[in-house]
Design an enzyme around this catalytic site. Sequence first.
Site, mmCIF file in Angstrom:
data_model
loop_
_atom_site.group_PDB
_atom_site.id
_atom_site.type_symbol
_atom_site.label_atom_id
_atom_site.label_comp_id
_atom_site.label_asym_id
_atom_site.label_seq_id
_atom_site.Cartn_x
_atom_site.Cartn_y
_atom_site.Cartn_z
ATOM 1 N N ARG A 34 17.499 -5.548 -1.121
ATOM 2 C CA ARG A 34 17.103 -4.539 -0.128
ATOM 3 C C ARG A 34 16.430 -5.215 1.059
ATOM 4 N NH1 ARG A 34 11.814 -1.476 -0.193
ATOM 5 N NH2 ARG A 34 12.023 0.292 1.247
ATOM 6 N N THR A 282 10.170 3.005 -6.341
ATOM 7 C CA THR A 282 8.754 3.082 -5.972
ATOM 8 C C THR A 282 7.811 2.918 -7.161
ATOM 9 O OG1 THR A 282 9.403 4.683 -4.266
ATOM 10 C CG2 THR A 282 7.059 4.226 -4.526
#
Length: 481
Positions: A34, A282
């Site tokens: 990412r 997260t």
Amino acid sequence: MTVRRTKVVATLGPATDSLEQIEALVAAGLDVARLNFSHGTAEEHARRAAWVRQAAERQQRYVALMGDLQGPKIRISRFQQGKVQLQRGSEFVLSRHHPENAGTAAIVWVDYPQLIDDCRVGDELLLDDGRIVLRVTAVEDGQVRTQVEEGGELSDRKGVNRRGGGLSAPTLTDKDRADIRVAAELGVEFVAVSFVRQGSDIDATRQLVRAAGSDAWLIAKIERAEAVANDDTLNDIIAASDGVMVARGDLGVEVGDAELVGIQKRIIQHARTLNKLVITATQMMESMIASPIPTRAEVSDVANAVLDHTDAVMLSAETASGRFPIEAVRAMARVCLGAERHPISSRSHHRLGEVFSRRDETIALAAMYAANHYPGVKAIVSLTESGHTPLIMSRIRSAVPIFAFSRHAGTRCRMAMVRGVRAVAFDPHQYEAAELPWAVLDCLMQRHDVEPGDAIILTHGDSRAESGGTNSLTIWSVPEA
């Protein structure tokens, strides 16, 4: 050897800013890298992207790139001393007129002009992912006056949310439009879109991505309360996208921690039902920012997402800025494997009783039904242009590996995000129709994926160059010779 089905996404950053570190991430189990456009420069992202491609090629792995757009993150500005201590009961003002870099424990500049229009007396504002809680007491003269309900340390550039959502910032900013062009130049396989509120947000982004010359799949980040307010809105977003991310940071702040787990499970279920990718993200192993070993609670969190059949689990600060990025990826991969050994259910009810709308979907689901019920099937092979057919296949719970045989490097890299799918470089145009199954069998034998006597299921289309053209299914046995 047991092959992990759930994929690992890891964020690159200062802690992984070398070819050696990225090679170690790939060796540890990285499937998707990412690039977080909220931080870093275009040059830094380009350098890291090149290292990912180089490391993947050296290790003969397919590793995808995902560019994550910042979106309209509402932030406070900077404090005179870098941080302040807010006391419960004190007044704290969010202002459009205060100097940008001169915040104090009483007032700070905020970068979102519409905050004044969006807020009402009594609203609850949350800063720094909910660590600071403010209650709005007045809105006047370009300022939102609040009383601190939960205080603590507050530092520069922290985000602002409103409990229940409703802030009207548009999904795409000028920075996002520039970053889309950067993502296209880097050849990313995925673009993640932040703070999506409706399907039209994805449609507008897709136009910009295609105009930039990219065929990247779009991932809608579910992090606004409005996105999960009802099933119609959620399904509209999922249907418009190629996949979704359960972005639990901002989402948890807006809907509240008590609701978050149930909403996560609902998003995963809806995404799989609609044949789309889903990433759970997260704070999955946040303690590993400073510790080489995850907590039991973090292990359970990752394992539960795996048992819900998420396609991928994601690491953020753990690998971007943490002290143990390699250990975090290795731990994530290990926990995924452990959870996959103990599935809650081996029987899928996906789309049972429903009418299929596409022939490739019909063939894909028929292949999985056959694989789960015909004895001896050890591999499912999809000859694919776009990767859509193996994606649909992967929505069905099965222990049989799915192989995406494709001539396109981009398609093979995209499969790095899809649960239970392995990519293989294969060009069907090199073979006559009668030779094709034997070439597939030979490839699987050379890779040691099947043995004599095993059965395989092969799906393909009459036109080998047509995306979405899968219309054939055959079952073959691996011959003794």
